[in-house]
Design a protein around this motif. Structure first.
Motif, short mmCIF file in Angstrom:
data_model
loop_
_atom_site.label_atom_id
_atom_site.label_comp_id
_atom_site.label_asym_id
_atom_site.label_seq_id
_atom_site.Cartn_x
_atom_site.Cartn_y
_atom_site.Cartn_z
N VAL A 105 0.86 -1.18 0.00
CA VAL A 105 0.00 0.00 0.00
C VAL A 105 0.90 1.23 0.00
O VAL A 105 1.94 1.26 0.67
N TYR A 131 -7.53 -7.35 -2.54
CA TYR A 131 -8.13 -6.10 -2.12
C TYR A 131 -9.59 -5.94 -2.54
O TYR A 131 -10.41 -5.50 -1.73
N THR A 159 -3.95 7.21 -2.40
CA THR A 159 -3.61 5.89 -1.88
C THR A 159 -3.91 4.82 -2.92
O THR A 159 -4.97 4.82 -3.54
N VAL A 178 -3.20 0.34 -3.75
CA VAL A 178 -2.74 -0.97 -3.34
C VAL A 178 -2.21 -1.70 -4.57
O VAL A 178 -2.84 -1.65 -5.64
N TYR A 215 -4.88 -0.89 -7.52
CA TYR A 215 -6.24 -0.61 -7.07
C TYR A 215 -6.26 0.73 -6.32
O TYR A 215 -5.45 0.94 -5.40
N GLU A 216 -7.16 1.62 -6.71
CA GLU A 216 -7.36 2.81 -5.91
C GLU A 216 -7.95 2.38 -4.56
O GLU A 216 -8.78 1.50 -4.49
N SER A 217 -7.48 3.03 -3.50
CA SER A 217 -7.83 2.56 -2.16
C SER A 217 -8.47 3.67 -1.34
O SER A 217 -8.16 4.85 -1.52
N MET A 262 -6.25 -1.46 4.45
CA MET A 262 -5.77 -2.72 3.89
C MET A 262 -5.43 -3.67 5.03
O MET A 262 -5.04 -3.24 6.12
#
Length: 222
Positions: free
Chosen positions: A183, A220, A191, A193, A208-210, A214
């Motif tokens: 992350v 995710y 942010t 992942v 992956y947009e977070s 996590m």
């Protein structure tokens, strides 16, 4: 307003998970990013390991104690897959006596952490495709922090990086898998992942947009 309420709810849930993790057995790591009322971004994590990988080297741990380490900008870092010159100064917590980092940040404010990811895949070849570089799954965090200023840089570097299960000196069994997902949180609070869990594209990171939360496996999106 709905976004604020959702963020608070997720924060509460995450804190409960973390409190449970402090009492749970191995591999119960969790992390989260929170933004203060003043607009400052903060990243938190737990690092819960069993005695075999006790990061303080206690209770019969197979690894040496972890330390707070730094790598200055402009100096070479000797990765298992080859040397690079660090573009950014890094400070972080080592994984035993190795250049692998459990978490850390660089002088641009890019912060990162790794957590257990059993679905991780490894690039099958011994040589990287043309124009790309191989990196050990355990050393990937250090790799990105040394070369990236923000999350956009991380996303760009993913395109030329392939992750492989390679033995890292000081970390037992690191050659058996590339089972870590990462992350990243930058100074603006963006942010993402990174996960290498697609069996159709082994060793390739998916971004992956977070929302800033996590934990360990599963993937995710799950």
């Amino acid at each position: 307003m709905k976004h604020t309420k959702l963020t608070r709810l997720l924060a509460i849930v995450m804190m409960l998970i973390m409190l449970f993790a402090l009492q749970a057995p191995a591999l119960a790591c969790s992390s989260m990013e929170l933004t203060s009322k003043e607009g400052n971004h903060y990243w938190f994590r737990t690092c819960d390991m069993d005695d075999a990988f006790n990061v303080f080297g206690e209770n019969g741990s197979m690894i040496d104690p972890s330390y707070l380490v730094s790598y200055p900008a402009g100096q070479p870092i000797h990765f298992t897959t080859g040397d690079i010159t660090a573009e950014h100064t890094i400070i972080g917590m080592s994984f035993g006596d190795s250049i692998a980092l459990l978490d850390g940040m660089n002088d641009a404010g890019l912060t990162a952490g790794l957590q257990d990811y059993r679905e991780g895949t490894s690039y099958p070849g011994d040589e990287a495709p043309e124009g790309m570089r191989l990196v050990s799954g355990m050393e990937a965090l250090t790799w990105f922090l040394a070369q990236c200023e923000d999350v956009d840089d991380v996303i760009e570097m993913v395109k030329t990086t392939r992750v492989k299960a390679i033995h890292v000196e000081g970390i037992p069994y690191s050659e058996l898998s590339a089972t870590m997902h990462l992350v990243f949180v930058d100074a603006a609070g963006k942010t993402v992942v990174l996960e290498n869990g697609d069996p159709e594209n082994p060793g390739v990171y998916t971004v992956y947009e977070s929302i800033g939360v996590m934990t360990n496996s599963p993937s995710y999106p799950d």
